[in-house]
Design a protein around this motif. Sequence first.
Motif, PDB file in Angstrom:
ATOM      1  N   PRO A  90      33.777   4.445  -6.430  1.00 16.68           N
ATOM      2  CA  PRO A  90      33.428   3.468  -7.472  1.00 16.68           C
ATOM      3  C   PRO A  90      32.149   2.695  -7.210  1.00 16.68           C
ATOM      4  O   PRO A  90      31.412   2.377  -8.153  1.00 16.68           O
ATOM      5  CB  PRO A  90      34.644   2.541  -7.518  1.00 16.68           C
ATOM      6  CG  PRO A  90      35.341   2.745  -6.205  1.00 16.68           C
ATOM      7  CD  PRO A  90      35.091   4.165  -5.832  1.00 16.68           C
ATOM      8  N   ASN A  91      31.863   2.371  -5.954  1.00 18.38           N
ATOM      9  CA  ASN A  91      30.624   1.647  -5.654  1.00 18.38           C
ATOM     10  C   ASN A  91      29.412   2.552  -5.883  1.00 18.38           C
ATOM     11  O   ASN A  91      28.387   2.113  -6.423  1.00 18.38           O
ATOM     12  CB  ASN A  91      30.640   1.135  -4.219  1.00 18.38           C
ATOM     13  CG  ASN A  91      31.797   0.195  -3.958  1.00 18.38           C
ATOM     14  OD1 ASN A  91      32.046  -0.731  -4.728  1.00 18.38           O
ATOM     15  ND2 ASN A  91      32.535   0.438  -2.891  1.00 18.38           N
ATOM     16  N   ASP A 149      24.140  -4.365  -4.795  1.00 23.32           N
ATOM     17  CA  ASP A 149      23.608  -3.648  -5.956  1.00 23.32           C
ATOM     18  C   ASP A 149      22.902  -2.377  -5.538  1.00 23.32           C
ATOM     19  O   ASP A 149      22.958  -1.363  -6.237  1.00 23.32           O
ATOM     20  CB  ASP A 149      22.622  -4.528  -6.731  1.00 23.32           C
ATOM     21  CG  ASP A 149      23.306  -5.656  -7.486  1.00 23.32           C
ATOM     22  OD1 ASP A 149      24.536  -5.562  -7.700  1.00 23.32           O
ATOM     23  OD2 ASP A 149      22.615  -6.617  -7.850  1.00 23.32           O
ATOM     24  N   PHE A 150      22.223  -2.443  -4.387  1.00 27.84           N
ATOM     25  CA  PHE A 150      21.440  -1.310  -3.912  1.00 27.84           C
ATOM     26  C   PHE A 150      21.702  -1.102  -2.428  1.00 27.84           C
ATOM     27  O   PHE A 150      22.377  -1.909  -1.781  1.00 27.84           O
ATOM     28  CB  PHE A 150      19.948  -1.533  -4.191  1.00 27.84           C
ATOM     29  CG  PHE A 150      19.627  -1.661  -5.655  1.00 27.84           C
ATOM     30  CD1 PHE A 150      19.658  -0.552  -6.487  1.00 27.84           C
ATOM     31  CD2 PHE A 150      19.330  -2.905  -6.208  1.00 27.84           C
ATOM     32  CE1 PHE A 150      19.384  -0.670  -7.848  1.00 27.84           C
ATOM     33  CE2 PHE A 150      19.046  -3.032  -7.560  1.00 27.84           C
ATOM     34  CZ  PHE A 150      19.069  -1.911  -8.384  1.00 27.84           C
ATOM     35  N   PRO A 156      18.069  10.999  -6.255  1.00 30.11           N
ATOM     36  CA  PRO A 156      17.886  12.344  -6.822  1.00 30.11           C
ATOM     37  C   PRO A 156      18.829  13.394  -6.242  1.00 30.11           C
ATOM     38  O   PRO A 156      19.180  14.359  -6.933  1.00 30.11           O
ATOM     39  CB  PRO A 156      16.423  12.668  -6.489  1.00 30.11           C
ATOM     40  CG  PRO A 156      15.757  11.345  -6.352  1.00 30.11           C
ATOM     41  CD  PRO A 156      16.800  10.483  -5.707  1.00 30.11           C
ATOM     42  N   TRP A 157      19.249  13.199  -5.001  1.00 27.73           N
ATOM     43  CA  TRP A 157      20.157  14.176  -4.393  1.00 27.73           C
ATOM     44  C   TRP A 157      21.582  14.043  -4.914  1.00 27.73           C
ATOM     45  O   TRP A 157      22.400  14.946  -4.716  1.00 27.73           O
ATOM     46  CB  TRP A 157      20.119  14.043  -2.871  1.00 27.73           C
ATOM     47  CG  TRP A 157      18.923  14.741  -2.310  1.00 27.73           C
ATOM     48  CD1 TRP A 157      17.726  14.173  -1.952  1.00 27.73           C
ATOM     49  CD2 TRP A 157      18.779  16.134  -2.089  1.00 27.73           C
ATOM     50  NE1 TRP A 157      16.855  15.133  -1.533  1.00 27.73           N
ATOM     51  CE2 TRP A 157      17.479  16.349  -1.598  1.00 27.73           C
ATOM     52  CE3 TRP A 157      19.628  17.228  -2.254  1.00 27.73           C
ATOM     53  CZ2 TRP A 157      16.996  17.626  -1.267  1.00 27.73           C
ATOM     54  CZ3 TRP A 157      19.155  18.495  -1.929  1.00 27.73           C
ATOM     55  CH2 TRP A 157      17.861  18.685  -1.439  1.00 27.73           C
ATOM     56  N   THR A 158      21.891  12.943  -5.573  1.00 31.81           N
ATOM     57  CA  THR A 158      23.250  12.760  -6.093  1.00 31.81           C
ATOM     58  C   THR A 158      23.353  13.049  -7.589  1.00 31.81           C
ATOM     59  O   THR A 158      24.454  12.989  -8.135  1.00 31.81           O
ATOM     60  CB  THR A 158      23.740  11.322  -5.830  1.00 31.81           C
ATOM     61  OG1 THR A 158      22.945  10.386  -6.591  1.00 31.81           O
ATOM     62  CG2 THR A 158      23.650  10.975  -4.356  1.00 31.81           C
ATOM     63  N   TRP A 181      26.267   2.105  -8.661  1.00 30.32           N
ATOM     64  CA  TRP A 181      24.876   2.231  -8.191  1.00 30.32           C
ATOM     65  C   TRP A 181      24.146   3.343  -8.940  1.00 30.32           C
ATOM     66  O   TRP A 181      23.018   3.159  -9.401  1.00 30.32           O
ATOM     67  CB  TRP A 181      24.910   2.506  -6.694  1.00 30.32           C
ATOM     68  CG  TRP A 181      23.628   2.934  -6.043  1.00 30.32           C
ATOM     69  CD1 TRP A 181      22.644   2.113  -5.584  1.00 30.32           C
ATOM     70  CD2 TRP A 181      23.228   4.269  -5.728  1.00 30.32           C
ATOM     71  NE1 TRP A 181      21.638   2.856  -5.002  1.00 30.32           N
ATOM     72  CE2 TRP A 181      21.968   4.183  -5.082  1.00 30.32           C
ATOM     73  CE3 TRP A 181      23.804   5.526  -5.930  1.00 30.32           C
ATOM     74  CZ2 TRP A 181      21.275   5.308  -4.629  1.00 30.32           C
ATOM     75  CZ3 TRP A 181      23.119   6.652  -5.488  1.00 30.32           C
ATOM     76  CH2 TRP A 181      21.871   6.536  -4.846  1.00 30.32           C
ATOM     77  N   PHE A 182      24.803   4.477  -9.064  1.00 25.64           N
ATOM     78  CA  PHE A 182      24.189   5.626  -9.730  1.00 25.64           C
ATOM     79  C   PHE A 182      23.832   5.284 -11.171  1.00 25.64           C
ATOM     80  O   PHE A 182      22.718   5.559 -11.634  1.00 25.64           O
ATOM     81  CB  PHE A 182      25.152   6.817  -9.689  1.00 25.64           C
ATOM     82  CG  PHE A 182      24.612   8.060 -10.336  1.00 25.64           C
ATOM     83  CD1 PHE A 182      23.814   8.938  -9.634  1.00 25.64           C
ATOM     84  CD2 PHE A 182      24.901   8.342 -11.668  1.00 25.64           C
ATOM     85  CE1 PHE A 182      23.304  10.074 -10.231  1.00 25.64           C
ATOM     86  CE2 PHE A 182      24.400   9.473 -12.277  1.00 25.64           C
ATOM     87  CZ  PHE A 182      23.598  10.338 -11.556  1.00 25.64           C
TER      88      PHE A 182
END
Length: 228
Positions: A184-185, A152-153, A168-170, A189-190
């Motif tokens: 996809p993973n 999950d993380f 935050p960078w993504t 997550w995002f």
Amino acid sequence: MIDLHYWPTPNGHKITLFLEEAGLPYTIKPVNIGKGEQFEPAFLKISPNNRMPAIVDKAPADGGEPISVFESGAILQYLAEKTGRFLPADLRGRTTVMEWLFWQVGGLGPMLGQNNHFNRYAPEKIPYAIDRYVRETHRLYGVLDKRLEGRDFIAGNDYTIADMAAYPWTVSHENQGMNPADFPNFKRWFERIRERAATQRAYAIADTIEGKLDASSDEEARRNLFGR
């Protein structure tokens, strides 16, 4: 009470993410980096690298005088240790989180920052630089996507400071030339982090900050961000 010297950038968002998740009382102290406030002597006393964020903890755990901390990764570690949250206590879990925290501060952030700079702010388009940093961005997203397979993380099933550092960078993935559908993973997550109530509160804070400048068109901001 914590004073957070802040501007709404990815590194600034890291700290509001933590503070909102932990429910720690804090006061925002805006540092307008477009106007050069990061070079003022009072700020340099707590952040000698003339970068924000920085914090001043007026109630440190040792009961002593207020303590200041600069560098976003160090701040996240400090706050995690202060609160006993978002950083595992066991050796192996803590080591994993710290590995990925350092991966972000040493790789993901700097490389995505260069991607953004050469694509949006550089006074001339340099194809070699753009291609180099877009390719490296793609590689790093791939590393993150592979890490998130079956998790999950980043560090496992628990949300940690490693996630707060990377997320935050993504957020600007489209500006970086990245398509979440290719990862996809990462995409799962995002979206999982974006939907957290604390994340939404943290990003709402950015909308309250007055005086934000567009460094792509404002010459004063360009000088203060890139020329000093």
